[in-house]
Design an enzyme around this catalytic site. Structure first.
Site, PDB file in Angstrom:
ATOM      1  N   PHE A  83       0.964  -1.292  -0.007  1.00  0.00           N
ATOM      2  CA  PHE A  83      -0.135  -0.048  -0.232  1.00  0.00           C
ATOM      3  C   PHE A  83       0.952   1.118   0.059  1.00  0.00           C
ATOM      4  CE2 PHE A  83      -3.359   2.986   1.584  1.00  0.00           C
ATOM      5  CZ  PHE A  83      -4.349   2.343   0.966  1.00  0.00           C
ATOM      6  N   ASP A 132       1.211  -5.385   7.839  1.00  0.00           N
ATOM      7  CA  ASP A 132       0.148  -4.482   7.735  1.00  0.00           C
ATOM      8  C   ASP A 132      -1.114  -5.428   7.457  1.00  0.00           C
ATOM      9  OD1 ASP A 132      -1.859  -2.921   7.072  1.00  0.00           O
ATOM     10  OD2 ASP A 132      -0.526  -1.361   6.166  1.00  0.00           O
ATOM     11  N   TYR A 137     -11.854   0.060   9.471  1.00  0.00           N
ATOM     12  CA  TYR A 137     -12.874   0.500   8.734  1.00  0.00           C
ATOM     13  C   TYR A 137     -12.983  -0.186   7.316  1.00  0.00           C
ATOM     14  CZ  TYR A 137      -9.357   3.359   6.370  1.00  0.00           C
ATOM     15  OH  TYR A 137      -8.104   3.562   5.832  1.00  0.00           O
ATOM     16  N   LYS A 138     -12.280  -1.342   7.230  1.00  0.00           N
ATOM     17  CA  LYS A 138     -12.679  -2.122   5.956  1.00  0.00           C
ATOM     18  C   LYS A 138     -13.549  -3.177   6.247  1.00  0.00           C
ATOM     19  CE  LYS A 138      -8.633  -0.141   3.954  1.00  0.00           C
ATOM     20  NZ  LYS A 138      -7.070  -0.253   3.727  1.00  0.00           N
ATOM     21  N   ARG A 156     -11.643  -3.775  -8.366  1.00  0.00           N
ATOM     22  CA  ARG A 156     -11.600  -5.033  -7.414  1.00  0.00           C
ATOM     23  C   ARG A 156     -13.027  -5.318  -6.999  1.00  0.00           C
ATOM     24  NH1 ARG A 156      -8.088  -2.684  -2.404  1.00  0.00           N
ATOM     25  NH2 ARG A 156     -10.079  -1.150  -2.402  1.00  0.00           N
TER      26      ARG A 156
HETATM   27  C1  LIG Z   1      -6.258   1.024   4.023  1.00  0.00           C
HETATM   28  C2  LIG Z   1      -5.011   0.623   4.294  1.00  0.00           C
HETATM   29  C3  LIG Z   1      -4.194   1.710   5.056  1.00  0.00           C
HETATM   30  C4  LIG Z   1      -4.854   2.849   5.650  1.00  0.00           C
HETATM   31  O1  LIG Z   1      -4.181   3.896   6.133  1.00  0.00           O
HETATM   32  P1  LIG Z   1      -4.649   4.909   7.056  1.00  0.00           P
HETATM   33  O2  LIG Z   1      -3.622   5.627   7.724  1.00  0.00           O
HETATM   34  O3  LIG Z   1      -5.742   4.288   7.952  1.00  0.00           O
HETATM   35  O4  LIG Z   1      -5.678   5.891   6.125  1.00  0.00           O
HETATM   36  C5  LIG Z   1      -2.964   1.420   5.485  1.00  0.00           C
HETATM   37  N1  LIG Z   1      -2.314   0.234   4.732  1.00  0.00           N
HETATM   38  C6  LIG Z   1      -3.000  -0.710   3.906  1.00  0.00           C
HETATM   39  C7  LIG Z   1      -2.201  -1.867   3.656  1.00  0.00           C
HETATM   40  C8  LIG Z   1      -4.437  -0.457   3.882  1.00  0.00           C
HETATM   41  O5  LIG Z   1      -4.987  -1.228   3.058  1.00  0.00           O
END
Ligand SMILES: *Cc1c(COP(=O)(O)O)cnc(C)c1O
Length: 424
Positions: free
Chosen positions: A126, A205, A230-231, A384
Site C-alpha cells: 500500500f 500490515d 473501517y474495511k 476490485r
Molecule cells: C487501508 C490501508 C491503510 C490505511 O491507512 P490509514 O492511515 O488508516 O488511512 C494502510 N495500509 C493498508 C495496507 C491499507 O489497506
C-alpha cells in the site's frame, strides 16, 4: 457453464448458506456492495449505540461518562480484536491511524535494531506504507536502504526473492499480509521464520487481512503489526486503527511520540515523562470514543459468526466468482489479477481490462435502471471485487458478472468520461 446454470447455482448456494442471516445485521440500501474491503457497511446496531452515546452519555453524563463508560472502551475493544488476529488482549492497542501506527512501530523497530541498516518491502505494498518507510529513511535513518521487491507475474512475491533479500543486515521486513491490489497473501509464519533466522523483525500490515482471513500473530511468532478497522471490520469511515507488539518486545521498544497516554500514569499530570511498561506505551492521546464505539460492534459480529466460518464462505464465494470470471469474462478481454491458488489469496478478486475505469463507473451508475453495483477501481486497470461474507450473497456475485457482460455487450461504458475524479 451457461449464465442460467450459474444463476441456479447461486440460488442453491444462498439457500444453504449458514451465514445468510447475518446480512440483516447491516443497513441495506438497494445496492450490490462489493467494496467492503475499502469501507465496510453500517451495522444497524451502530446507529442505536451511537445515538445513545451522543445523547445520553455525552449529552447528559458529560465528563462523568469517562469513568462510567469510556475509560474501559479501548481495552475492551482491543481484547476483542486480539481474538480475531490470534494475539493476547494485552498485545493490542486501538487508536490513531494505520499510517501513524506504522510510523511508530517502524521507527521503534529501526531504533531497536540500530546496528542493522536494511528494510525489506515490496512495490505492490500500500502506498502509505512505502511513504512512511521512505520518510523514516530520509528524516531519521539516513544510512538505511529500502530494498523493494517486485512481483514476478504482477501478482506473486516469490519466497525465493525474499530469501535472497533478507540478510544479517536486515533490520525490518515490512509487508502487507494481504496485498491491497491483487489480494496476494503472504505465508506469515514462513516469512517471519525467515526474518528471524537473520535477526530481522517483522512488521505486518493487516489492513486487507483483518476480518478477511484468519490471522495467527502469536502462532506465527510475528513481532509487530498494524491494521485497519473501517474495511472488513465495518468500524465506520476513518475509524481508528490497531497495533500489535509481541509481549516480550513491549518493554524493549520505544514509541517515538512521547505523549501523555503512553505515560505510566497520565492522570498524575507529572511534568516528567515515564514510559508505560505495557502495550499502553504505544498509545498517544485521549481515546476517540465516538469512533472506537462502532469498532466494538463491528468486531462483535465477526466473533459471533466465527472467523473460520467466514473464511470458509469467502473461499467458496471467491471460487464461484472466479469460475464465472474465467468462463464468461476472460473471453471478453478481462484478465484475472489475483492468485488462482486460494491459499495465496485474501477475500477480494481483481480483474483487469483496458476500459476498467469506465466499466467500474457504469457498474456504479447504471443507465438501464438496474441495481447499482459498487466495486472499486485501482489504477491502472484493476476492478476490485471485494467479498464480505457477512453481507454478500452468491446472487450478488452472479449479478455483478451478468451486469459486466451486459456493459460489454452494449458498450455502455463509452458514455462515461475517462477522467479520474475523486475516490472510486
Ligand atoms: C487501508 C490501508 C491503510 C490505511 O491507512 P490509514 O492511515 O488508516 O488511512 C494502510 N495500509 C493498508 C495496507 C491499507 O489497506
Amino acid at each position: 457453464m451457461s449464465t442460467t446454470n450459474y444463476q441456479s447455482k447461486a440460488i442453491e448456494l444462498d439457500e444453504n448458506d449458514e451465514l445468510a442471516p447475518f446480512r440483516d445485521r447491516f443497513v441495506n440500501n438497494n445496492v450490490i456492495y462489493l467494496d467492503g474491503n475499502s469501507l465496510g457497511k453500517l451495522p444497524k446496531k451502530s446507529i442505536e449505540t451511537l445515538q445513545h452515546l451522543v445523547t445520553e452519555q455525552w449529552g447528559n453524563r458529560l465528563i462523568r461518562a469517562w469513568n462510567e463508560h469510556w475509560l474501559s472502551l479501548s481495552k475492551r475493544t482491543a481484547a476483542k480484536i486480539a481474538q480475531l488476529v490470534g494475539a493476547q488482549a494485552d498485545e493490542i492497542f486501538v487508536g490513531d491511524s494505520t499510517s501513524v501506527n506504522l510510523y511508530k512501530l517502524a521507527f521503534a523497530a529501526l531504533h531497536f535494531q540500530k546496528h542493522k541498516s536494511e528494510i525489506v518491502s515490496d512495490s505492490t505494498n500500500f502506498p502509505t506504507d512505502l511513504y512512511v518507510l521512505e520518510g523514516l529513511i530520509k528524516n531519521n535513518f539516513n544510512a538505511h536502504k529500502l530494498h523493494i521487491l517486485d512481483p514476478k507475474d504482477g501478482i506473486t512475491i516469490l519466497e525465493d526473492d525474499l530469501r535472497k533479500a533478507i540478510n544479517p543486515n536486515t533490520a525490518l521486513v515490512c509487508l502487507s499480509h494481504v496485498l491491497y491490489k491483487s489480494a496476494f497473501m503472504f505465508d506469515m509464519k514462513k516469512i517471519t521464520d525467515l526474518a528471524h533466522q537473520h535477526g530481522a523483525l517483522t512488521l505486518w500490515d493487516l489492513s486487507h487481512a483483518t476480518g478477511a482471513v484468519p490471522i495467527q500473530l502469536n502462532a506465527s511468532n510475528a513481532d509487530l503489526a498494524v491494521g485497519c478497522t473501517y474495511k472488513y471490520l465495518n468500524g465506520g469511515p476513518g475509524a481508528p486503527a490497531f497495533l500489535y507488539v509481541r509481549k516480550d518486545l513491549q518493554a524493549q521498544l520505544t514509541n517515538p511520540i512521547w505523549a501523555w497516554f503512553s505515560h505510566q500514569k497520565p492522570f498524575d499530570f507529572s511534568p516528567n515523562y515515564s514510559e508505560s511498561i505495557d502495550i499502553q506505551r504505544f498509545a498517544t492521546s485521549t481515546p476517540t470514543i465516538l469512533s472506537i464505539a462502532p469498532i466494538e460492534i463491528g468486531v462483535d459480529v465477526f466473533l459471533e459468526a466465527g472467523m473460520t466460518n467466514i473464511r470458509a464462505k469467502s473461499v467458496q464465494q471467491s471460487q464461484f466468482l472466479l469460475a464465472m470470471i474465467q468462463d464468461l469474462l476472460v473471453p471478453k478481454g478481462f484478465h484475472i489479477a489475483s492468485p488462482l491458488d486460494v491459499a495465496q489469496r485474501g477475500s477480494h478478486i481483481s480483474i483487469q481490462h483496458p476500459e476498467g475505469y469506465r466499466i467500474n463507473k457504469a457498474l456504479i451508475t447504471p443507465s438501464d435502471g438496474s441495481t447499482p453495483i459498487i466495486p472499486d477501481f485501482r489504477p491502472p486497470q484493476n476492478i476490485r471485487l471485494g467479498i464480505a461474507p457477512l453481507y454478500n450473497s452468491y446472487m450478488d456475485l452472479y449479478q455483478c458478472v451478468l451486469r459486466i457482460l451486459k456493459i460489454m455487450e452494449t458498450k455502455e461504458y463509452e458514455t462515461h468520461s475517462k477522467e479520474l475524479v475523486g475516490v472510486s
